[in-house]
Write an enzyme that holds these catalytic residues in place. Structure first.
Site, PDB file in Angstrom:
ATOM      1  N   THR A  41       0.844  -1.191   0.000  1.00  0.00           N
ATOM      2  CA  THR A  41       0.000   0.000   0.000  1.00  0.00           C
ATOM      3  C   THR A  41       0.882   1.244   0.000  1.00  0.00           C
ATOM      4  OG1 THR A  41      -0.147   0.017   2.416  1.00  0.00           O
ATOM      5  CG2 THR A  41      -1.863  -1.174   1.207  1.00  0.00           C
ATOM      6  N   GLY A  66      -0.911  -3.783  10.436  1.00  0.00           N
ATOM      7  CA  GLY A  66      -1.581  -3.566  11.707  1.00  0.00           C
ATOM      8  C   GLY A  66      -3.090  -3.563  11.560  1.00  0.00           C
ATOM      9  N   THR A  93       1.533  -3.300  15.608  1.00  0.00           N
ATOM     10  CA  THR A  93       2.024  -3.151  16.973  1.00  0.00           C
ATOM     11  C   THR A  93       1.333  -4.106  17.931  1.00  0.00           C
ATOM     12  OG1 THR A  93       2.442  -0.811  16.525  1.00  0.00           O
ATOM     13  CG2 THR A  93       2.420  -1.481  18.827  1.00  0.00           C
ATOM     14  N   GLU A 273      -8.584   3.568  13.992  1.00  0.00           N
ATOM     15  CA  GLU A 273      -8.691   4.640  13.002  1.00  0.00           C
ATOM     16  C   GLU A 273      -9.767   5.630  13.456  1.00  0.00           C
ATOM     17  OE1 GLU A 273      -6.544   4.534  10.125  1.00  0.00           O
ATOM     18  OE2 GLU A 273      -5.743   3.046  11.539  1.00  0.00           O
TER      19      GLU A 273
END
Length: 299
Positions: A41, A66, A93, A273
């Protein structure tokens, strides 16, 4: 199942030593899959675009990154009429969704297990037109995500989430909310509302039953006030059987359709997000996608 053609989507910005993780995944997958395309990406939204444009062409999509990368890709795959099976490889993470699936957080082990071919249909969440895998939250959870130092996250990994949480706790301010959970009206104040589809947060197991991803319901935590004793209760208990909180500062419900309103507009965190906000309508998408989960120890 037989996988002849697959995509491996990865995000080199996620986690640490991502290049080595890609090599480890390819070393396992490439010999077993006739055609394996590897795509990196290049920016926000790219994972969703790639999955939407190319997901129908393959038998499987492997996502290495992630929880944010997984979130993007899942939002692309769920738009397809005939989506491929999905394999989520740990590359971030905390890898909370990987942990919720019961998969190892070692890339090589996860890839090998996925090639065993065991699959399961997983529930996903749907909030204000977007899909999430692990959680939807407002309040403290959002403030924690926004307070994370990117440099600290890269060097210390999951420890950074707990440091940020402890920093945010000191300044947590309650907000008024109104929630309809399967028709039940709840009016109260909270510092955090956490609507879970999965069962891991910040790499720690939450005290929900092992069938959290397949039971057709969300686990709802309403945190009325916070502190270290509360964190210990949430993170110390192993997820075995039905859980009822002992701390009056925690309200716990299960529901599949939720309407959430807050006294003031609150930013929402979905899978790490932050781009949605309240008011929100949240519902379960039953068995929406098929995931590769490998051996008997997975969900």
């Amino acid at each position: 199942m037989k996988i002849t053609k697959a995509l491996l989507i990865h995000n080199d910005a996620a986690g640490s030593a991502a290049g080595g993780l890609v090599s480890s995944a390819v070393a396992v997958l490439a010999p077993a899959i006739k055609e394996l395309d590897i795509i990196q990406t290049s920016g926000p939204g790219d994972g969703e675009k790639i999955c939407l444009e190319r997901g129908s062409e393959v038998d499987a999509v492997f996502i290495l990154g992630g929880d944010g990368t997984v979130h993007e890709c899942i939002n692309g795959l769920t738009q397809l009429i005939h989506p491929p099976v999905v394999g989520v490889l740990p590359g971030g993470t905390c890898n909370d969704f990987v942990r919720s699936l019961g998969m190892p957080v070692d890339v090589t082990q996860s890839a090998r297990m996925m090639l065993e071919g065991r699959t399961i249909n997983i529930d996903l969440g749907y909030a204000n037109g977007r899909v999430f895998t692990n959680f939807f939250g407002v309040g403290l959870i959002t403030e924690t995500s926004e307070n994370i130092d990117p440099n600290l996250k890269g060097s210390l990994g999951k420890l950074s989430y707990f440091i940020s949480t402890l920093q945010t706790i000191r300044s947590a301010v309650p907000f008024a909310f109104e929630m309809e959970a399967d028709g039940k009206l709840i009016q109260d104040e909270a510092v955090m509302i956490y609507i879970a589809n999965g069962r891991s947060l910040g790499s720690s197991a939450l005290p929900f039953a092992p069938d959290a991803l397949i039971d057709g319901q969300f686990d709802i935590l309403i945190i009325r006030q916070t502190g270290l004793p509360l964190l210990r209760e949430l993170l110390a208990r192993k997820p075995e059987g039905e859980w009822q909180p002992k701390n009056d500062s925690i309200l716990y419900y299960k529901a599949r359709n939720i309407k959430l309103r807050t006294d003031e507009k609150k930013q929402a965190d979905t899978d790490g997000e932050v781009y949605l906000s309240t008011p929100a309508q949240i519902s379960v998408l039953d068995h929406k996608l098929t995931f590769l989960v490998g051996g008997p120890d997975a969900i």
